[in-house]
Every structure is written in C-alpha cells, then in structure tokens.
Design a protein around this motif. Structure first.
Motif, mmCIF file in Angstrom:
data_model
loop_
_atom_site.group_PDB
_atom_site.id
_atom_site.type_symbol
_atom_site.label_atom_id
_atom_site.label_comp_id
_atom_site.label_asym_id
_atom_site.label_seq_id
_atom_site.Cartn_x
_atom_site.Cartn_y
_atom_site.Cartn_z
ATOM 1 N N ASP A 24 55.771 -70.746 -9.612
ATOM 2 C CA ASP A 24 55.857 -72.171 -9.260
ATOM 3 C C ASP A 24 57.311 -72.587 -8.896
ATOM 4 O O ASP A 24 58.419 -71.825 -9.070
ATOM 5 C CB ASP A 24 55.210 -72.883 -10.236
ATOM 6 C CG ASP A 24 56.209 -73.180 -11.541
ATOM 7 O OD1 ASP A 24 57.124 -72.586 -11.728
ATOM 8 O OD2 ASP A 24 55.887 -74.498 -12.104
ATOM 9 N N GLU A 79 52.966 -74.413 -3.474
ATOM 10 C CA GLU A 79 52.585 -74.018 -4.662
ATOM 11 C C GLU A 79 52.473 -75.133 -5.557
ATOM 12 O O GLU A 79 53.492 -76.064 -5.563
ATOM 13 C CB GLU A 79 53.670 -72.773 -5.186
ATOM 14 C CG GLU A 79 53.860 -71.735 -4.121
ATOM 15 C CD GLU A 79 54.518 -71.793 -3.068
ATOM 16 O OE1 GLU A 79 54.511 -70.854 -1.970
ATOM 17 O OE2 GLU A 79 55.125 -72.911 -2.890
ATOM 18 N N LYS A 80 51.592 -74.935 -6.530
ATOM 19 C CA LYS A 80 51.405 -76.164 -7.576
ATOM 20 C C LYS A 80 52.420 -75.741 -8.730
ATOM 21 O O LYS A 80 53.141 -74.643 -8.693
ATOM 22 C CB LYS A 80 50.231 -75.678 -8.166
ATOM 23 C CG LYS A 80 48.827 -76.066 -7.630
ATOM 24 C CD LYS A 80 47.698 -75.813 -8.461
ATOM 25 C CE LYS A 80 46.662 -76.087 -7.551
ATOM 26 N NZ LYS A 80 45.075 -76.064 -8.219
ATOM 27 N N ILE A 131 53.605 -75.596 -12.316
ATOM 28 C CA ILE A 131 52.918 -75.000 -13.592
ATOM 29 C C ILE A 131 53.902 -75.851 -14.741
ATOM 30 O O ILE A 131 53.246 -76.442 -15.459
ATOM 31 C CB ILE A 131 53.368 -73.721 -13.962
ATOM 32 C CG1 ILE A 131 52.733 -72.835 -12.720
ATOM 33 C CG2 ILE A 131 52.486 -73.091 -15.209
ATOM 34 C CD1 ILE A 131 53.044 -71.327 -12.842
ATOM 35 N N ASP A 150 48.031 -69.667 -8.853
ATOM 36 C CA ASP A 150 47.141 -70.883 -8.820
ATOM 37 C C ASP A 150 45.700 -70.321 -8.696
ATOM 38 O O ASP A 150 44.673 -70.970 -9.476
ATOM 39 C CB ASP A 150 47.359 -71.750 -7.712
ATOM 40 C CG ASP A 150 47.187 -70.846 -6.209
ATOM 41 O OD1 ASP A 150 47.538 -69.759 -6.333
ATOM 42 O OD2 ASP A 150 46.980 -71.458 -5.136
ATOM 43 N N GLU A 151 45.595 -68.949 -8.285
ATOM 44 C CA GLU A 151 44.360 -68.306 -8.287
ATOM 45 C C GLU A 151 44.051 -67.856 -9.677
ATOM 46 O O GLU A 151 42.674 -68.163 -10.459
ATOM 47 C CB GLU A 151 44.234 -67.235 -7.287
ATOM 48 C CG GLU A 151 44.478 -67.471 -5.871
ATOM 49 C CD GLU A 151 43.435 -68.426 -4.913
ATOM 50 O OE1 GLU A 151 42.361 -68.577 -5.724
ATOM 51 O OE2 GLU A 151 43.941 -68.727 -4.073
#
Length: 307
Positions: free
Chosen positions: A134, A161-162, A164, A195-196
C-alpha cells in the motif's frame, strides 16, 4: 504508489544532495515534481535502460545514492546483466524501481506484464527485494532502501492502491506485518495484490472462516522467523502474489518450510501458474482470469478445507 514514491524521494533528496534519480525517458507526469524541485539530481538517459543501469553503477561507485526508474520489465529484465555485473557484484548503492508490477499494464500484453521479476531479482546475491502492499508501505520501503547500503529492487503498483496502514512503527527490511489475527488459515500477501488477499479474507469471514493475514513488504530477505511460527500454529499457509508461482514469493516461503521439521501447515501458492498471459485486459480482469481475484482465492481456500 508512484506518487508516494516520488514524494518520499523528494523529501530524501532535499536532505541528501547525493541522491540521484535516473529515468529511461518515461514517467514525466509522475516525476515532474522531482525534476522541478531537484533538477541537479535528475537525469533522463533516454530509451536505454541498459545504459541507464551502467550509469547508475558509475554514479554509485562515485559516492551517489542512485535510483533508476522505469515501467514493468524495463529496469529489470531488459538490463539484467548490468544489474548483476555492474551493480550487485560491486554492492553498488543502486536502487532499481519498477512501476507496474504484475498485470498493471495488462492491456499492453505480455511484454509489459512483470510476472517474473521477483524471482529473477531475488536470485541475485545480496540484492534486497521489496514489494510494498500500500501507500504507507511504499513510503517506508523507499526510505528503507535509501538507508540500506547496496543494490535493492523496489516493485511498485501503478496507483489507486488501498491504504492499509495509517502508519507503520519500527519498520524493518525483512519483517512481515500482521494485519489480522485468525485461526486455522493464514494468508501471506506481497505487493499491490494485497487488496485481493484482504477481499478473500473478508469473503471467508462471511462463511465463518477467519484467516490470519500478513503483508510482506520484503520478499528478500524473507521473514523466516514469522513463517516458522505460522507453520507450527496454522493448518494452511496461503501465499498470494501477482507473479509466477515459480521462484517468487511463494517459493521463498516454501524454501523456509522445506528446512523445517514437524510442520503443521500445508502451503498453497496462488499466482500465475507458470505461464505467460496470452490474453490482454485490465489488471482486475487478468487477476480473475488467472485465479488471483478475491473470489478465486476464496474458492481455492474453501475447496482445500472442505472438498
């Protein structure tokens, strides 16, 4: 991750005039803030990644701390001999940065799919290999390789991207980070595919399965102590990587397990099943096609546990 890397490198470069960034004639929209603020610490070498790496080695052996930057396979596979002979062999302070690990550039075809880079780079003696999951990890990894003496590889996503972590305390090269506690199953993830992995854990929670989850910003040196502990605590270790399952992150974990006795855990490796992608599409589409989406990861774990 690209913008986070550049922002962090600007902060580092302002404090250390020996930092120098080289690019292979791309990334101008992303790198513009860097060259505007640190023009004397930036060089565009043109579309010549092998030459870029040789120049980086020369600058590093002259006392500079050098970052090379390009997309996908261009700063790694295209100039592997220069990385091996000019940089790694001499322990030169060269930090190789790839933007677009895995299927980020999915629509451009297999030439742009970076799916063997982790395996190849971690096979080079003394080279540190990092794949943040992340934006926060991207920032601390950038600082970590700057502070590390020697050749390093940093594999970034492209963007979006997320996040975290709000912050990471006591970050160290070679240490995994726990995201969730759990039982029976533990999921290890490296790089932007986190993320997956997180999505799969949440789907499994809905089914009454509560895996533990760790992110591994460092592929080499791998966190052996953590892996050994998990092998004794959990029934199943699942490694998730946007990369070939041969030689990459999952293989690094398997190497640790193979040297242990009395393992409780079995390992499943989720990634690209030793093939090239003969199709093109978005990153999300290709992840699902090759079994790396949250749904496909969930199916694989469920099948192992109950079928």
């Amino acid at each position: 991750m690209r913008d986070t890397f550049v922002k962090t490198l600007i902060e580092i470069g302002k404090a250390d005039k020996d930092v120098h960034l080289l690019t292979g004639d791309l990334g101008f929209g992303v790198l513009k803030p860097y060259w505007e603020q640190l023009p004397e610490q930036f060089t565009n070498v043109g579309i010549a990644e092998q030459n870029m790496t040789g120049i980086a080695a020369g600058l590093a052996l002259s006392g500079k701390k050098v970052f090379t930057y390009s997309i996908g396979n261009f700063p790694t596979l295209r100039c592997l001999e220069q990385i091996r002979n000019d940089c790694a062999y001499h322990n030169a302070n060269v930090k190789i940065v790839c933007v677009g690990g895995g299927f980020v550039y999915g629509s451009l075809g297999m030439s742009h799919h970076a799916t063997e880079d982790l395996a190849i780079m971690r096979a080079l003696p003394s080279v540190v290999v990092m794949a943040p999951g992340d934006l926060t990890e991207a920032s601390v990894c950038t600082r970590a390789i700057y502070e590390h003496q020697g050749t390093c590889y940093l594999r970034l996503g492209r963007g979006g991207e997320k996040k975290i972590h709000e912050s990471i305390v006591d970050f160290r090269i070679g240490k995994a980070i726990q995201i969730k506690e759990g039982s029976r199953v533990v999921v290890f993830s490296t790089g932007g595919i986190f993320d997956e992995a997180l999505g799969a854990v949440e789907l499994l929670n809905d089914k009454g399965i509560y895996p533990a989850l760790y992110t591994f910003p460092t592929v080499k040196p791998i966190d052996k102590e953590l892996i050994r502990g998990c092998a004794k605590e959990y029934d199943l270790i699942v490694t998730v990587e946007e990369h070939n399952i041969i030689g990459g992150f999952g293989s690094a974990v398997a190497e640790v397990l193979s040297e242990m006795s009395g393992n409780r855990a079995v390992q499943i490796k989720i990634g690209l099943n030793d093939t090239y992608s003969c199709i093109v599409g978005t990153q999300k589409y290709l992840r699902n096609e090759y079994g790396m989406s949250a749904e496909k990861i969930t199916e694989r774990i469920w099948k192992y546990l109950y079928v």
